[in-house]
Design a protein around this motif. Structure first.
Motif, mmCIF file in Angstrom:
data_model
loop_
_atom_site.group_PDB
_atom_site.id
_atom_site.type_symbol
_atom_site.label_atom_id
_atom_site.label_comp_id
_atom_site.label_asym_id
_atom_site.label_seq_id
_atom_site.Cartn_x
_atom_site.Cartn_y
_atom_site.Cartn_z
ATOM 1 N N GLY A 103 -15.729 10.517 70.625
ATOM 2 C CA GLY A 103 -15.944 10.168 69.232
ATOM 3 C C GLY A 103 -16.930 11.101 68.569
ATOM 4 N N GLY A 104 -17.625 10.590 67.577
ATOM 5 C CA GLY A 104 -18.530 11.425 66.801
ATOM 6 C C GLY A 104 -17.806 12.054 65.630
ATOM 7 N N LEU A 105 -18.000 13.355 65.442
ATOM 8 C CA LEU A 105 -17.410 14.070 64.315
ATOM 9 C C LEU A 105 -15.964 14.456 64.628
ATOM 10 C CD1 LEU A 105 -20.453 16.324 63.316
ATOM 11 C CD2 LEU A 105 -19.711 14.153 62.284
ATOM 12 N N PRO A 155 -11.464 17.546 66.032
ATOM 13 C CA PRO A 155 -12.849 17.683 65.561
ATOM 14 C C PRO A 155 -12.920 18.011 64.071
ATOM 15 C CG PRO A 155 -12.499 18.914 67.597
ATOM 16 C CD PRO A 155 -11.150 18.477 67.126
ATOM 17 N N LEU A 156 -13.944 17.482 63.414
ATOM 18 C CA LEU A 156 -14.213 17.839 62.032
ATOM 19 C C LEU A 156 -14.838 19.231 61.974
ATOM 20 C CD1 LEU A 156 -15.728 14.476 60.719
ATOM 21 C CD2 LEU A 156 -13.338 15.249 60.643
ATOM 22 N N ARG A 157 -14.772 19.850 60.815
ATOM 23 C CA ARG A 157 -15.279 21.209 60.682
ATOM 24 C C ARG A 157 -16.782 21.286 60.922
ATOM 25 N NH1 ARG A 157 -13.019 24.413 55.556
ATOM 26 N NH2 ARG A 157 -14.109 26.034 56.731
ATOM 27 N N SER A 158 -17.483 20.190 60.712
ATOM 28 C CA SER A 158 -18.934 20.202 60.899
ATOM 29 C C SER A 158 -19.353 20.095 62.356
ATOM 30 C CB SER A 158 -19.564 19.053 60.109
ATOM 31 O OG SER A 158 -18.992 17.812 60.489
ATOM 32 N N ALA A 159 -18.424 19.770 63.253
ATOM 33 C CA ALA A 159 -18.759 19.612 64.672
ATOM 34 C C ALA A 159 -19.032 20.979 65.306
ATOM 35 C CB ALA A 159 -17.628 18.903 65.402
ATOM 36 N N SER A 179 -24.811 19.074 77.068
ATOM 37 C CA SER A 179 -24.058 19.532 75.899
ATOM 38 C C SER A 179 -23.652 20.984 76.068
ATOM 39 C CB SER A 179 -24.894 19.376 74.615
ATOM 40 O OG SER A 179 -26.010 20.252 74.625
ATOM 41 N N ILE A 180 -22.547 21.337 75.415
ATOM 42 C CA ILE A 180 -22.077 22.720 75.347
ATOM 43 C C ILE A 180 -21.580 22.975 73.931
ATOM 44 C CG2 ILE A 180 -21.462 22.915 77.789
ATOM 45 C CD1 ILE A 180 -18.558 22.378 77.034
ATOM 46 N N ASP A 181 -21.520 24.242 73.552
ATOM 47 C CA ASP A 181 -20.982 24.566 72.231
ATOM 48 C C ASP A 181 -19.466 24.704 72.315
ATOM 49 O OD1 ASP A 181 -20.455 27.102 73.315
ATOM 50 O OD2 ASP A 181 -22.170 28.042 72.347
ATOM 51 N N PHE A 182 -18.842 24.912 71.163
ATOM 52 C CA PHE A 182 -17.381 24.928 71.131
ATOM 53 C C PHE A 182 -16.795 26.164 71.808
ATOM 54 C CE2 PHE A 182 -15.742 21.736 67.777
ATOM 55 C CZ PHE A 182 -16.456 20.734 68.400
ATOM 56 N N GLU A 183 -17.571 27.238 71.892
ATOM 57 C CA GLU A 183 -17.058 28.418 72.601
ATOM 58 C C GLU A 183 -16.771 28.075 74.048
ATOM 59 O OE1 GLU A 183 -18.321 33.045 73.649
ATOM 60 O OE2 GLU A 183 -19.343 31.948 72.051
ATOM 61 N N ASP A 184 -17.678 27.338 74.681
ATOM 62 C CA ASP A 184 -17.438 26.909 76.055
ATOM 63 C C ASP A 184 -16.502 25.713 76.118
ATOM 64 O OD1 ASP A 184 -18.672 28.606 77.988
ATOM 65 O OD2 ASP A 184 -20.629 27.969 77.259
#
Length: 256
Positions: A103-105, A155-159, A179-184
């Motif tokens: 869930g979340g964004l 995912p929303l664009r702000s995620a 946590s990881i960023d979207f690149e990973d």
């Protein structure tokens, strides 16, 4: 392009960590409380992360191995059996009632049982797990690429980050998270693993599902994952550093 020698980069990273540890152990509390010193460390980590990203971009995939390379035993690091009543109840039923909540964004929050995860396209990879404590082991992992799950929840664009919340607490009842960023998150080798060496994931290794993000050190690979939340920033979560170990002083980006 020739790959940079991996062992040299590890020595550099470990050396930096040792220097930081010596500073802290040497009575540098005043530095850590100052305004400028945390900012300096943050900038240094940012430079390290960007430099590592450049190297990682040159070798899109972490090295994969063959079954003849498998370690005789894949160690269990950290928690071996979560001291959490809800988790223990799930384990007693062989995780039949477990659901991975996302869930979340996102546009479409969702939850997936273990059997539903197995219906997604899967990836099997034999990779080396490098622990910050100094040991390594090679295991065969099977799971669903995280990108497949993200495509489902939209995912929303702000995620910007995926945060993984785990079932295991420490001795002070603080729960592990990472946590990881979207690149990973969208990297093909980043999977939610539910099998190890052709068997259901053992409890000691993170059952029923754990994160595998093969281009980083082992402490980034959250075990006993219960929930994934997509966020724009993790600064308001727990200690605000992006993970349980990061809140204790580890680097957020642990690339190898």
């Amino acid at each position: 392009m020739k790959r940079p020698p991996l062992i040299d980069r590890r020595r550099i990273l470990r050396g930096a960590a040792q220097v930081a540890g010596l500073l802290l152990l040497g009575g540098c509390d005043n530095l850590s409380r100052s305004d400028w010193f945390p900012r300096l460390l943050s900038r240094a980590e940012g430079l390290t992360r960007r430099a590592q990203r450049l190297v990682v971009a040159q070798r899109a995939l972490a090295q994969e191995y063959t079954e003849s390379d498998l370690s005789p035993v894949f160690p269990s690091n950290g928690t071996h059996d979560p001291n959490d009543p809800a988790y223990q109840a799930l384990a007693q039923k062989n995780f039949a009632d477990w659901r991975l909540e996302i869930g979340g964004l996102v546009k479409s929050p969702a939850g997936f049982s273990l059997s539903e995860l197995r219906q997604f396209p899967s990836r099997t990879q034999i990779t080396r797990h490098d622990c910050v404590e100094g040991w390594s082991a090679i295991g065969k992992w099977k799971g669903v690429p995280l990108g497949e799950l993200l495509a489902r929840v939209q995912p929303l664009r702000s995620a910007r980050y995926a945060v993984f919340f785990c079932a295991d607490p420490d001795d002070d009842d603080r729960y592990y998270y990472e946590s990881i960023d979207f690149e990973d998150a969208y990297h093909p080798q980043t999977i939610i693993a539910y099998e190890l060496n052709d068997q259901p994931l053992p409890i000691a290794n993170g059952a029923p599902a754990r994160l595998r993000v093969e281009r980083q050190l082992g402490y980034k690979m959250a075990k006993y994952v219960m929930r994934i939340e997509l966020v724009e920033t993790f600064h308001s979560i727990a200690g605000g550093k992006g993970g349980y170990w990061e809140d204790q002083g580890y680097e957020w980006y642990a690339g190898i």
